[in-house]
Motif scaffolding. Structure first.
Motif, PDB file in Angstrom:
ATOM      1  N   LEU A 154       0.818  -1.214   0.000  1.00  0.00           N
ATOM      2  CA  LEU A 154       0.000   0.000   0.000  1.00  0.00           C
ATOM      3  C   LEU A 154       0.851   1.262   0.000  1.00  0.00           C
ATOM      4  N   ASP A 155       1.967   1.246   0.713  1.00  0.00           N
ATOM      5  CA  ASP A 155       2.846   2.406   0.708  1.00  0.00           C
ATOM      6  C   ASP A 155       3.409   2.647  -0.694  1.00  0.00           C
ATOM      7  N   GLU A 156       3.735   1.580  -1.408  1.00  0.00           N
ATOM      8  CA  GLU A 156       4.219   1.722  -2.787  1.00  0.00           C
ATOM      9  C   GLU A 156       3.139   2.295  -3.698  1.00  0.00           C
ATOM     10  N   VAL A 157       1.894   1.850  -3.506  1.00  0.00           N
ATOM     11  CA  VAL A 157       0.777   2.391  -4.297  1.00  0.00           C
ATOM     12  C   VAL A 157       0.678   3.895  -4.078  1.00  0.00           C
ATOM     13  N   ILE A 158       0.739   4.314  -2.824  1.00  0.00           N
ATOM     14  CA  ILE A 158       0.629   5.731  -2.499  1.00  0.00           C
ATOM     15  C   ILE A 158       1.808   6.515  -3.061  1.00  0.00           C
ATOM     16  N   GLN A 159       3.010   5.970  -2.932  1.00  0.00           N
ATOM     17  CA  GLN A 159       4.195   6.655  -3.456  1.00  0.00           C
ATOM     18  C   GLN A 159       4.104   6.866  -4.969  1.00  0.00           C
ATOM     19  N   SER A 160       3.515   5.899  -5.671  1.00  0.00           N
ATOM     20  CA  SER A 160       3.452   5.989  -7.136  1.00  0.00           C
ATOM     21  C   SER A 160       2.151   6.606  -7.650  1.00  0.00           C
ATOM     22  N   MET A 161       1.210   6.903  -6.762  1.00  0.00           N
ATOM     23  CA  MET A 161      -0.061   7.500  -7.166  1.00  0.00           C
ATOM     24  C   MET A 161       0.179   8.873  -7.798  1.00  0.00           C
ATOM     25  N   ALA A 167      -2.488  15.161 -12.531  1.00  0.00           N
ATOM     26  CA  ALA A 167      -1.951  14.220 -13.517  1.00  0.00           C
ATOM     27  C   ALA A 167      -3.039  13.495 -14.307  1.00  0.00           C
ATOM     28  N   GLN A 168      -4.220  13.285 -13.704  1.00  0.00           N
ATOM     29  CA  GLN A 168      -5.303  12.606 -14.410  1.00  0.00           C
ATOM     30  C   GLN A 168      -6.397  13.587 -14.839  1.00  0.00           C
ATOM     31  N   ASP A 169      -6.070  14.876 -14.755  1.00  0.00           N
ATOM     32  CA  ASP A 169      -7.020  15.924 -15.117  1.00  0.00           C
ATOM     33  C   ASP A 169      -7.520  15.709 -16.545  1.00  0.00           C
ATOM     34  N   GLY A 170      -8.816  15.758 -16.716  1.00  0.00           N
ATOM     35  CA  GLY A 170      -9.408  15.603 -18.036  1.00  0.00           C
ATOM     36  C   GLY A 170      -9.724  14.165 -18.418  1.00  0.00           C
ATOM     37  N   LEU A 171      -9.295  13.203 -17.612  1.00  0.00           N
ATOM     38  CA  LEU A 171      -9.570  11.800 -17.950  1.00  0.00           C
ATOM     39  C   LEU A 171     -10.993  11.378 -17.607  1.00  0.00           C
ATOM     40  N   GLY A 172     -11.626  12.091 -16.680  1.00  0.00           N
ATOM     41  CA  GLY A 172     -12.999  11.758 -16.303  1.00  0.00           C
ATOM     42  C   GLY A 172     -13.136  10.310 -15.877  1.00  0.00           C
ATOM     43  N   ASP A 173     -14.050   9.588 -16.521  1.00  0.00           N
ATOM     44  CA  ASP A 173     -14.329   8.198 -16.147  1.00  0.00           C
ATOM     45  C   ASP A 173     -13.179   7.236 -16.453  1.00  0.00           C
ATOM     46  N   ASP A 174     -12.186   7.686 -17.206  1.00  0.00           N
ATOM     47  CA  ASP A 174     -11.024   6.837 -17.489  1.00  0.00           C
ATOM     48  C   ASP A 174      -9.926   6.977 -16.435  1.00  0.00           C
ATOM     49  N   ALA A 175     -10.128   7.868 -15.471  1.00  0.00           N
ATOM     50  CA  ALA A 175      -9.148   8.028 -14.390  1.00  0.00           C
ATOM     51  C   ALA A 175      -9.066   6.730 -13.588  1.00  0.00           C
ATOM     52  N   ILE A 176      -7.867   6.398 -13.163  1.00  0.00           N
ATOM     53  CA  ILE A 176      -7.634   5.184 -12.374  1.00  0.00           C
ATOM     54  C   ILE A 176      -7.826   5.491 -10.894  1.00  0.00           C
ATOM     55  N   ILE A 177      -8.554   4.615 -10.229  1.00  0.00           N
ATOM     56  CA  ILE A 177      -8.751   4.724  -8.783  1.00  0.00           C
ATOM     57  C   ILE A 177      -7.677   3.876  -8.112  1.00  0.00           C
ATOM     58  N   HIS A 178      -6.878   4.509  -7.258  1.00  0.00           N
ATOM     59  CA  HIS A 178      -5.755   3.840  -6.618  1.00  0.00           C
ATOM     60  C   HIS A 178      -6.044   3.353  -5.204  1.00  0.00           C
ATOM     61  N   LEU A 179      -6.922   4.065  -4.489  1.00  0.00           N
ATOM     62  CA  LEU A 179      -7.269   3.687  -3.120  1.00  0.00           C
ATOM     63  C   LEU A 179      -8.776   3.737  -2.939  1.00  0.00           C
ATOM     64  N   HIS A 180      -9.272   2.921  -2.015  1.00  0.00           N
ATOM     65  CA  HIS A 180     -10.703   2.872  -1.726  1.00  0.00           C
ATOM     66  C   HIS A 180     -10.898   2.871  -0.215  1.00  0.00           C
ATOM     67  N   TYR A 181     -11.659   3.844   0.270  1.00  0.00           N
ATOM     68  CA  TYR A 181     -12.080   3.901   1.667  1.00  0.00           C
ATOM     69  C   TYR A 181     -13.560   3.552   1.707  1.00  0.00           C
ATOM     70  N   ASP A 191      -9.392   0.077   2.159  1.00  0.00           N
ATOM     71  CA  ASP A 191      -9.566  -1.272   1.607  1.00  0.00           C
ATOM     72  C   ASP A 191      -8.201  -1.890   1.310  1.00  0.00           C
ATOM     73  N   PHE A 192      -7.822  -2.891   2.096  1.00  0.00           N
ATOM     74  CA  PHE A 192      -6.530  -3.555   1.910  1.00  0.00           C
ATOM     75  C   PHE A 192      -6.515  -4.476   0.696  1.00  0.00           C
ATOM     76  N   HIS A 193      -7.669  -4.788   0.147  1.00  0.00           N
ATOM     77  CA  HIS A 193      -7.761  -5.740  -0.973  1.00  0.00           C
ATOM     78  C   HIS A 193      -8.114  -5.055  -2.289  1.00  0.00           C
ATOM     79  N   TRP A 194      -8.017  -3.741  -2.329  1.00  0.00           N
ATOM     80  CA  TRP A 194      -8.388  -2.971  -3.509  1.00  0.00           C
ATOM     81  C   TRP A 194      -7.446  -3.242  -4.676  1.00  0.00           C
ATOM     82  N   GLU A 195      -8.026  -3.434  -5.840  1.00  0.00           N
ATOM     83  CA  GLU A 195      -7.269  -3.532  -7.093  1.00  0.00           C
ATOM     84  C   GLU A 195      -7.642  -2.312  -7.930  1.00  0.00           C
TER      85      GLU A 195
END
Length: 154
Positions: A44-51, A56-70, A132-136
């Protein structure tokens, strides 16, 4: 350096992990579950570091990648980007302490789910909200499709 020393210095621990959950993880590290939690916290720390940062995702709208889930109850916060700050030199840099992030929020009402700033510092203080520890990673479009699907209950 012990894992506990490492963990308490991570961006995950200091800025993203809800405090009640962090307390649980620190306790679990001392018990038999330590290998699972050590690996998961590093991941999870690596995910956050690379998020990406908030623009950076400005303008992507629905194509933006979700990296974390609460989540808690029927409420979900999907983080697409870390916050940035604008220091005196005018350059945008990732905030060292996250007070907010950007993403997509659904308060158990798909018709009113929307993009916006997410108060990470407030989520961390709430005793029932979990990271969410199991988020993909998924796109916002995938989440919208899943929350708008009819229930499969019989």
């Amino acid at each position: 350096m012990s894992f506990t020393d490492f963990f308490t210095k991570t961006v995950l621990f200091k800025s993203f992990l809800p405090k009640a959950q962090a307390s649980f993880v620190l306790g679990a590290i001392e018990r038999s579950e330590h290998e699972y939690f050590e690996e998961k916290m590093r991941e999870l720390d690596e995910v956050i570091q690379s998020m990406p940062d908030v623009y950076a995702q400005d303008g992507l709208g629905d194509d933006a990648i979700i990296h974390l889930h609460y989540f808690t109850g029927g409420c979900d916060w999907y983080v697409t980007a870390k916050d940035v700050v604008n220091p005196d030199d005018g350059q945008l840099v990732v905030a060292t302490e996250q007070h907010q992030a950007f993403g997509f929020v659904n308060f158990n009402d798909p018709q009113n789910a929307e993009f916006g700033y997410i108060p990470i510092s407030a989520l961390r203080e709430h005793p029932l909200i979990e990271l969410d520890f199991h988020w993909e990673p998924k796109t916002v479009a995938e989440i919208k499709k899943s929350i708008n699907s009819p229930s499969l209950s019989t």
